[in-house]
Design a protein around this motif. Structure first.
Motif, PDB file in Angstrom:
ATOM      1  N   HIS A   4       0.765  -1.120   0.000  1.00  0.00           N
ATOM      2  CA  HIS A   4       0.124  -0.016   0.226  1.00  0.00           C
ATOM      3  C   HIS A   4       0.829   1.258  -0.143  1.00  0.00           C
ATOM      4  O   HIS A   4       0.628   2.281  -0.758  1.00  0.00           O
ATOM      5  N   LEU A   5       1.796   1.293   0.935  1.00  0.00           N
ATOM      6  CA  LEU A   5       3.061   2.421   1.006  1.00  0.00           C
ATOM      7  C   LEU A   5       3.434   2.505  -0.351  1.00  0.00           C
ATOM      8  O   LEU A   5       3.823   3.494  -0.899  1.00  0.00           O
ATOM      9  N   ILE A   6       3.999   1.474  -0.925  1.00  0.00           N
ATOM     10  CA  ILE A   6       4.760   1.335  -2.171  1.00  0.00           C
ATOM     11  C   ILE A   6       3.760   2.163  -3.202  1.00  0.00           C
ATOM     12  O   ILE A   6       4.466   2.973  -4.105  1.00  0.00           O
ATOM     13  N   GLY A   7       2.585   1.513  -3.349  1.00  0.00           N
ATOM     14  CA  GLY A   7       1.833   2.050  -4.397  1.00  0.00           C
ATOM     15  C   GLY A   7       1.590   3.498  -4.079  1.00  0.00           C
ATOM     16  O   GLY A   7       1.359   4.467  -5.160  1.00  0.00           O
ATOM     17  N   ILE A   8       1.478   4.042  -3.025  1.00  0.00           N
ATOM     18  CA  ILE A   8       1.089   5.471  -2.891  1.00  0.00           C
ATOM     19  C   ILE A   8       2.374   6.412  -3.203  1.00  0.00           C
ATOM     20  O   ILE A   8       2.093   7.338  -3.950  1.00  0.00           O
ATOM     21  N   VAL A   9       3.470   5.937  -2.823  1.00  0.00           N
ATOM     22  CA  VAL A   9       4.616   6.461  -3.342  1.00  0.00           C
ATOM     23  C   VAL A   9       4.580   6.728  -4.940  1.00  0.00           C
ATOM     24  O   VAL A   9       4.846   7.788  -5.490  1.00  0.00           O
ATOM     25  N   VAL A  10       4.508   5.338  -5.861  1.00  0.00           N
ATOM     26  CA  VAL A  10       4.536   5.669  -6.971  1.00  0.00           C
ATOM     27  C   VAL A  10       3.400   6.415  -7.616  1.00  0.00           C
ATOM     28  O   VAL A  10       3.638   7.196  -8.585  1.00  0.00           O
ATOM     29  N   PHE A  55       1.662   9.114  -6.348  1.00  0.00           N
ATOM     30  CA  PHE A  55       2.129  10.317  -5.903  1.00  0.00           C
ATOM     31  C   PHE A  55       3.218  11.042  -6.742  1.00  0.00           C
ATOM     32  O   PHE A  55       3.035  12.290  -7.573  1.00  0.00           O
ATOM     33  N   ALA A  56       4.301  10.027  -6.889  1.00  0.00           N
ATOM     34  CA  ALA A  56       5.347  10.379  -7.970  1.00  0.00           C
ATOM     35  C   ALA A  56       4.622  10.877  -9.176  1.00  0.00           C
ATOM     36  O   ALA A  56       5.014  11.738 -10.049  1.00  0.00           O
ATOM     37  N   GLY A  57       3.827   9.716  -9.615  1.00  0.00           N
ATOM     38  CA  GLY A  57       3.498   9.919 -11.000  1.00  0.00           C
ATOM     39  C   GLY A  57       2.541  11.194 -11.078  1.00  0.00           C
ATOM     40  O   GLY A  57       2.666  12.073 -12.143  1.00  0.00           O
ATOM     41  N   LEU A  58       1.669  11.546 -10.044  1.00  0.00           N
ATOM     42  CA  LEU A  58       0.515  12.786 -10.285  1.00  0.00           C
ATOM     43  C   LEU A  58       1.430  13.922 -10.224  1.00  0.00           C
ATOM     44  O   LEU A  58       1.251  14.884 -11.099  1.00  0.00           O
ATOM     45  N   PHE A  59       2.557  14.135  -9.408  1.00  0.00           N
ATOM     46  CA  PHE A  59       3.368  15.209  -9.402  1.00  0.00           C
ATOM     47  C   PHE A  59       4.078  15.345 -10.534  1.00  0.00           C
ATOM     48  O   PHE A  59       4.053  16.576 -11.078  1.00  0.00           O
ATOM     49  N   ILE A  77       1.605   3.594 -17.449  1.00  0.00           N
ATOM     50  CA  ILE A  77       2.686   2.765 -17.096  1.00  0.00           C
ATOM     51  C   ILE A  77       3.166   2.928 -15.657  1.00  0.00           C
ATOM     52  O   ILE A  77       3.437   2.007 -14.916  1.00  0.00           O
ATOM     53  N   ILE A  78       2.956   4.140 -15.043  1.00  0.00           N
ATOM     54  CA  ILE A  78       3.509   4.308 -13.693  1.00  0.00           C
ATOM     55  C   ILE A  78       2.284   4.642 -12.751  1.00  0.00           C
ATOM     56  O   ILE A  78       1.877   4.250 -11.802  1.00  0.00           O
ATOM     57  N   THR A  79       1.586   5.895 -13.218  1.00  0.00           N
ATOM     58  CA  THR A  79       0.782   6.618 -12.151  1.00  0.00           C
ATOM     59  C   THR A  79      -0.804   5.728 -11.974  1.00  0.00           C
ATOM     60  O   THR A  79      -1.045   5.363 -10.818  1.00  0.00           O
ATOM     61  N   THR A  80      -1.160   5.049 -13.066  1.00  0.00           N
ATOM     62  CA  THR A  80      -2.390   4.252 -13.034  1.00  0.00           C
ATOM     63  C   THR A  80      -2.019   2.830 -12.297  1.00  0.00           C
ATOM     64  O   THR A  80      -2.795   2.515 -11.372  1.00  0.00           O
TER      65      THR A  80
END
Length: 191
Positions: A10-16, A18-22, A59-62
């Motif tokens: 869950h935490l790994i998914g959050i990081v990925v 948010f990184a994508g959204l930013f 490939i990353i954000t979704t």
């Protein structure tokens, strides 16, 4: 044991996610500003940003979003009594806003590709701050749960929004000054 695995991913998914959204909305800034460039730079930049936006989103954000939501469901399945907690319902509200933001970004990608989005780089810079505020609220709710001090949190968010707005305005002013300086220097060189 399952709880720990769900939480870790869950935490790994959050990081990925948010990184994508930013980064995605930062690409929107550059994409919007590419329209101010002369040809052929405009077409080349537009094509490159469209490719980068699509790849980042798909490939990353979704996938980051999917992992985050799937692991959240896993977490809840290990402790279903947490669904009775008020803080979690508020967190769901903010995660819902984040999901709307995510899919709205997907729509913006399509609009930019068709040349139907008239937002400036400045507006996209402001939009880029929305996930920061959502991240702050979601993390605070997850950490403090029912003991989140609402008065301090509210003032913190208001202060953050004001600071972000001022930063965006100051950056825009500095950028205009730099552009004017470059224009003046180019005029001097050509004379």
């Amino acid at each position: 044991m399952a709880y720990s695995w769900y939480k870790a991913f869950h935490l790994i998914g959050i990081v990925v996610w948010f990184a994508g959204l930013f980064y995605l909305v930062r690409l929107f800034v550059y994409h919007a500003e590419a329209y101010q460039k002369p040809e052929p730079a405009q077409s080349i930049l537009k094509q490159q940003y469209e490719l980068m936006e699509k790849r980042l989103y798909n490939i990353i954000t979704t996938p980051g979003m999917i992992v985050t939501v799937a692991m959240a469901i896993g977490l809840i399945s290990t402790e279903p009594e947490v669904l009775k907690s008020g803080w979690l319902h508020i967190k769901f509200l903010f995660v819902g806003l984040l999901l709307i933001y995510h899919f709205w970004c997907g729509r913006i990608i399509k609009q930019l590709e068709k040349g139907e989005n008239s937002w400036s780089g400045q507006k996209f810079r402001a939009l880029n701050e929305a996930p920061t505020i959502l991240l702050l609220v979601i993390v605070l709710l997850a950490v403090f749960k029912n003991s989140l001090p609402l008065d301090i949190t509210t003032w913190l968010i208001v202060a953050l929004v004001i600071l972000m707005a001022l930063s965006i305005q100051l950056y825009a002013k500095k950028r205009r000054q730099n552009e004017e300086k470059l224009t003046d220097e180019n005029l001097i060189k050509t004379n």
